[in-house]
Design a protein around this motif. Structure first.
Motif, PDB file in Angstrom:
ATOM      1  N   TYR A   1       4.107  13.766  12.776  1.00 38.62           N
ATOM      2  CA  TYR A   1       3.859  14.593  12.781  1.00 38.62           C
ATOM      3  C   TYR A   1       5.550  15.700  13.399  1.00 38.62           C
ATOM      4  CZ  TYR A   1       2.278  16.262  17.316  1.00 38.62           C
ATOM      5  OH  TYR A   1       2.840  17.399  18.645  1.00 38.62           O
ATOM      6  N   SER A   2       5.912  16.589  12.345  1.00 35.92           N
ATOM      7  CA  SER A   2       7.205  17.616  12.808  1.00 35.92           C
ATOM      8  C   SER A   2       7.127  18.910  12.774  1.00 35.92           C
ATOM      9  CB  SER A   2       8.072  17.166  11.518  1.00 35.92           C
ATOM     10  OG  SER A   2       8.447  15.730  11.306  1.00 35.92           O
ATOM     11  N   ILE A   3       7.680  19.162  13.850  1.00 36.54           N
ATOM     12  CA  ILE A   3       7.071  20.797  13.903  1.00 36.54           C
ATOM     13  C   ILE A   3       8.856  21.118  13.052  1.00 36.54           C
ATOM     14  CG2 ILE A   3       7.142  22.952  15.171  1.00 36.54           C
ATOM     15  CD1 ILE A   3       6.009  20.216  17.016  1.00 36.54           C
ATOM     16  N   LYS A   4       9.060  22.403  12.439  1.00 33.71           N
ATOM     17  CA  LYS A   4       9.775  22.687  11.614  1.00 33.71           C
ATOM     18  C   LYS A   4      10.363  24.904  12.804  1.00 33.71           C
ATOM     19  CE  LYS A   4       7.857  25.001   8.208  1.00 33.71           C
ATOM     20  NZ  LYS A   4       7.998  25.078   6.989  1.00 33.71           N
ATOM     21  N   ASN A   5      11.068  24.985  12.908  1.00 36.42           N
ATOM     22  CA  ASN A   5      12.205  25.865  13.544  1.00 36.42           C
ATOM     23  C   ASN A   5      11.902  26.172  15.229  1.00 36.42           C
ATOM     24  OD1 ASN A   5      12.390  27.567  10.818  1.00 36.42           O
ATOM     25  ND2 ASN A   5      10.339  28.025  10.157  1.00 36.42           N
ATOM     26  N   VAL A   6      12.325  25.378  15.312  1.00 44.70           N
ATOM     27  CA  VAL A   6      12.262  24.897  16.790  1.00 44.70           C
ATOM     28  C   VAL A   6      13.016  25.589  17.274  1.00 44.70           C
ATOM     29  CG1 VAL A   6      11.747  23.590  18.645  1.00 44.70           C
ATOM     30  CG2 VAL A   6      10.379  23.431  16.413  1.00 44.70           C
ATOM     31  N   ARG A   7      13.148  26.652  18.462  1.00 40.77           N
ATOM     32  CA  ARG A   7      14.170  26.888  19.018  1.00 40.77           C
ATOM     33  C   ARG A   7      14.828  26.185  20.003  1.00 40.77           C
ATOM     34  NH1 ARG A   7      16.590  31.023  18.166  1.00 40.77           N
ATOM     35  NH2 ARG A   7      14.894  32.241  16.856  1.00 40.77           N
ATOM     36  N   LEU A   8      16.109  25.375  20.354  1.00 37.31           N
ATOM     37  CA  LEU A   8      16.515  24.728  21.194  1.00 37.31           C
ATOM     38  C   LEU A   8      17.735  25.446  21.312  1.00 37.31           C
ATOM     39  CD1 LEU A   8      15.994  21.279  19.558  1.00 37.31           C
ATOM     40  CD2 LEU A   8      14.963  22.104  21.587  1.00 37.31           C
TER      41      LEU A   8
ATOM     42  N   ASN B   1       3.964   8.984  18.055  1.00 37.95           N
ATOM     43  CA  ASN B   1       4.126   7.693  18.832  1.00 37.95           C
ATOM     44  C   ASN B   1       4.114   8.206  20.722  1.00 37.95           C
ATOM     45  OD1 ASN B   1       2.765   6.128  17.155  1.00 37.95           O
ATOM     46  ND2 ASN B   1       4.356   5.304  16.845  1.00 37.95           N
ATOM     47  N   GLY B   2       4.532   9.919  20.607  1.00 37.78           N
ATOM     48  CA  GLY B   2       4.226   9.927  21.827  1.00 37.78           C
ATOM     49  C   GLY B   2       5.538  10.901  22.518  1.00 37.78           C
ATOM     50  N   LEU B   3       6.986  10.122  21.749  1.00 38.60           N
ATOM     51  CA  LEU B   3       8.043  10.915  21.942  1.00 38.60           C
ATOM     52  C   LEU B   3       8.545  11.143  20.938  1.00 38.60           C
ATOM     53  CD1 LEU B   3       8.907   6.506  22.379  1.00 38.60           C
ATOM     54  CD2 LEU B   3       7.908   8.547  24.536  1.00 38.60           C
ATOM     55  N   ILE B   4       9.914  12.200  21.550  1.00 36.45           N
ATOM     56  CA  ILE B   4      10.711  12.720  19.978  1.00 36.45           C
ATOM     57  C   ILE B   4      11.899  11.683  19.041  1.00 36.45           C
ATOM     58  CG2 ILE B   4      12.362  14.183  20.485  1.00 36.45           C
ATOM     59  CD1 ILE B   4      11.058  15.535  23.182  1.00 36.45           C
ATOM     60  N   LYS B   5      11.067  11.822  18.433  1.00 38.58           N
ATOM     61  CA  LYS B   5      11.977  10.251  17.819  1.00 38.58           C
ATOM     62  C   LYS B   5      13.436  11.575  17.327  1.00 38.58           C
ATOM     63  CE  LYS B   5      11.680   8.067  13.189  1.00 38.58           C
ATOM     64  NZ  LYS B   5      10.707   7.706  11.610  1.00 38.58           N
TER      65      LYS B   5
ATOM     66  N   PRO C   1      16.316  18.496  23.871  1.00 39.58           N
ATOM     67  CA  PRO C   1      15.814  16.632  24.763  1.00 39.58           C
ATOM     68  C   PRO C   1      16.507  15.440  24.135  1.00 39.58           C
ATOM     69  CG  PRO C   1      15.842  18.181  22.335  1.00 39.58           C
ATOM     70  CD  PRO C   1      15.698  18.727  22.647  1.00 39.58           C
ATOM     71  N   LYS C   2      16.501  14.972  24.238  1.00 41.98           N
ATOM     72  CA  LYS C   2      16.836  13.144  23.357  1.00 41.98           C
ATOM     73  C   LYS C   2      16.413  12.297  22.898  1.00 41.98           C
ATOM     74  CE  LYS C   2      20.845  14.102  26.768  1.00 41.98           C
ATOM     75  NZ  LYS C   2      22.124  12.505  28.013  1.00 41.98           N
ATOM     76  N   GLN C   3      16.999  11.511  21.467  1.00 43.01           N
ATOM     77  CA  GLN C   3      15.671  10.621  20.670  1.00 43.01           C
ATOM     78  C   GLN C   3      14.650   9.516  22.730  1.00 43.01           C
ATOM     79  OE1 GLN C   3      18.122   8.603  17.986  1.00 43.01           O
ATOM     80  NE2 GLN C   3      16.393   7.297  17.276  1.00 43.01           N
ATOM     81  N   GLY C   4      13.827   9.838  21.840  1.00 40.54           N
ATOM     82  CA  GLY C   4      13.283   8.487  22.549  1.00 40.54           C
ATOM     83  C   GLY C   4      13.033   9.543  24.338  1.00 40.54           C
ATOM     84  N   ASP C   5      12.713  10.787  24.241  1.00 43.11           N
ATOM     85  CA  ASP C   5      12.505  11.759  25.594  1.00 43.11           C
ATOM     86  C   ASP C   5      10.414  11.496  24.992  1.00 43.11           C
ATOM     87  OD1 ASP C   5      14.241  11.805  27.194  1.00 43.11           O
ATOM     88  OD2 ASP C   5      15.133  13.454  26.241  1.00 43.11           O
ATOM     89  N   PRO C   6       9.902  11.436  26.136  1.00 43.41           N
ATOM     90  CA  PRO C   6       8.649  11.688  26.082  1.00 43.41           C
ATOM     91  C   PRO C   6       7.994  13.417  25.219  1.00 43.41           C
ATOM     92  CG  PRO C   6       9.027  11.195  28.268  1.00 43.41           C
ATOM     93  CD  PRO C   6      10.073  11.537  27.511  1.00 43.41           C
ATOM     94  N   ALA C   7       7.750  13.427  24.358  1.00 40.23           N
ATOM     95  CA  ALA C   7       7.427  14.333  23.880  1.00 40.23           C
ATOM     96  C   ALA C   7       6.118  15.387  24.329  1.00 40.23           C
ATOM     97  CB  ALA C   7       6.643  14.014  22.487  1.00 40.23           C
ATOM     98  N   THR C   8       6.576  15.947  25.698  1.00 35.43           N
ATOM     99  CA  THR C   8       5.760  16.198  26.468  1.00 35.43           C
ATOM    100  C   THR C   8       6.591  17.878  26.521  1.00 35.43           C
ATOM    101  OG1 THR C   8       5.804  14.613  27.997  1.00 35.43           O
ATOM    102  CG2 THR C   8       4.951  16.740  28.901  1.00 35.43           C
ATOM    103  N   ILE C   9       6.375  18.614  25.730  1.00 38.81           N
ATOM    104  CA  ILE C   9       6.760  19.577  25.984  1.00 38.81           C
ATOM    105  C   ILE C   9       6.135  21.568  25.973  1.00 38.81           C
ATOM    106  CG2 ILE C   9       8.065  20.632  23.686  1.00 38.81           C
ATOM    107  CD1 ILE C   9       8.326  18.874  22.479  1.00 38.81           C
TER     108      ILE C   9
END
Length: 450
Positions: free
Chosen positions: A54-61, A86-90, A413-421
């Motif tokens: 899934y995707s999440i928009k309007n995320v502040r980084l 699959n549990g990662l930040i694509k 975040p970086k590509q491949g980091d666990p999607a633990t946010i």
């Protein structure tokens, strides 16, 4: 709070207000009906917790620091779209407000919070309120007390452990390291009960377990039970004040190290002793890690109050050795009148993290379940009140990870980091620490937790 039928939601909100202070009440109350609440409701309504992609928009980084006259005066941020798979930040990419995706409403995304010192297996939380009672006699008196109360505490320890996990999640943490009693009174029952709860929550909560001889390794003949626990699904071998409890630094640490090496575990040792015995315990543990390099990066000293009482020259010597041999320090920030030298330890490269330790139990009444609050207390305690200092203090809540490195470059975040946010209602991490900003939602390895 006089209403005996008060809801859990209202209790948690009131608890946060009490921790953060009345000056934050308007911000917290507005967030309850604002972006944080909307984001959480959207995630629930669209059932994203069951989706792998899934995707999440309007995320502040955070994207960098703002400077004036060579000083950091602010933090730059932009809105992005996060892709989870699959549990990662694509990927995180240029924001697409028109995308058919969950809307973060501008909430700030931070690395997932981690509570690095907890006792999930024994708590009063979730039952009738009771404060800590006056006591004398130190840890040995508490051992005697636990020998009396642990059998009754075990009767509903699973239900209370679940409530503690819920509390941690609602405060932004989906990970903890929990010490669990292993001693002749509880035997292995406390561990077995907690393992059952951890298994039930494994998709949304991670937990490292420390087999902890709370009543002394030899003082109450806990070693036979520790040997059994070491072969079970745990991560660390614990230990406790070897001089004041067991009467021997070498005997306790040698046995602890042997258990760790024989079973491929780490070490996490409670050390409350502040005098010369505390210093000698630290030095002997460093010596054993030096002799056994496989323990580097897997050995921790919890509390370690002796560091707060050392002369500066000795402290610097010990800090250097802790860093060289990758021995971490876990603090509860602060403890009574003991103020740990966290900035100095960090300046030497020692891995310092924090935890709530006890949350409403016979040891301590004051645990809130929020490591962001711990970072806030540390920032104020050590004078880290400017933008840069506050942003660096976030590392205490995340076990070392910050969105920007010390130079202001993006490292998460970086590509491949666990999607633990952890999503918070703040403009940047400095504000989140300073204001103990409310948590909007938690994602753990891609799963919507809260």
């Amino acid at each position: 709070m006089n209403n005996k039928n008060i809801s859990r939601k209202d209790f948690l909100r009131n608890s946060v207000l009490g921790v953060a202070g009345l000056s934050l009440a308007p911000a917290l109350l507005s967030a309850k009906n604002g972006a944080a609440s909307d984001f959480h409701k959207t995630l629930q309504a669209q059932n994203y917790s069951t989706m792998n992609t899934y995707s999440i928009k309007n995320v502040r980084l955070e994207t960098g620091f703002e400077y004036q006259d060579g000083q950091v005066i602010g933090t730059k941020t932009q809105l992005f779209t996060l892709d989870i798979e699959n549990g990662l930040i694509k990927n995180y990419r240029k924001n697409d407000p028109s995308l058919d995706a969950v809307d973060a409403n501008g909430l700030l995304a931070l690395p997932g919070f981690k509570d690095m010192h907890m006792h999930l297996d024994k708590t009063f939380y979730g039952q009738k309120w009771q404060a800590v009672r006056p006591r004398k006699g130190g840890v040995k008196q508490m051992i005697a007390l636990e020998q009396q109360i642990m059998p009754s505490m075990l009767e509903n320890s699973k239900e209370k452990a679940q409530k503690l996990i819920d509390l941690l999640q609602k405060n932004g943490s989906s990970f903890t390291r929990s010490h669990v009693n292993i001693e002749p009174t509880s035997k292995l029952k406390s561990l077995e009960n907690l393992q059952e709860v951890i298994e039930q929550n494994k998709s949304t909560f991670s937990c490292e377990l420390v087999a902890f001889p709370q009543h002394g390794l030899f003082y109450t003949d806990s070693l036979p039970y520790m040997k059994q626990a070491a072969k079970m699904d745990i991560d660390f071998i614990g230990a406790l004040d070897p001089t004041t409890i067991d009467g021997s630094i070498e005997r306790t640490i040698d046995a602890t190290v042997s258990l760790a090496l024989d079973n491929n575990k780490g070490i996490d040792m409670h050390l409350h002793e502040t005098g010369q015995s505390g210093v000698e315990t630290i030095e002997y543990l460093i010596k054993k890690v030096q002799e056994n390099p496989s323990l580097e990066g897997k050995t921790y000293l919890s509390h370690c109050f002796a560091l707060a009482k050392m002369p500066e020259a000795k402290l610097k010597e010990i800090a250097y050795l802790l860093s060289v041999h990758k021995i971490g320090v876990i603090s509860t920030v602060p403890f009574g009148n003991i103020i740990m030298p966290i900035p100095l330890l960090q300046s030497y490269g020692v891995n310092v993290s924090v935890g709530n330790d006890s949350i409403i139990d016979h040891w301590n009444t004051m645990g809130s379940g929020s490591v962001l609050q711990k970072a806030n207390v540390a920032a104020e305690l050590y004078g880290k009140v400017d933008e840069y200092g506050l942003s660096r203090s976030l590392s205490l809540a995340t076990n070392g990870i910050t969105p920007l490195d010390n130079q202001g470059d993006i490292q998460w975040p970086k590509q491949g980091d666990p999607a633990t946010i952890t999503f918070v209602d703040a403009s940047c991490s400095a504000e989140a620490v300073a204001r103990i900003s409310p948590v909007g939602s938690v994602i753990h390895k891609g799963k919507i937790v809260y």
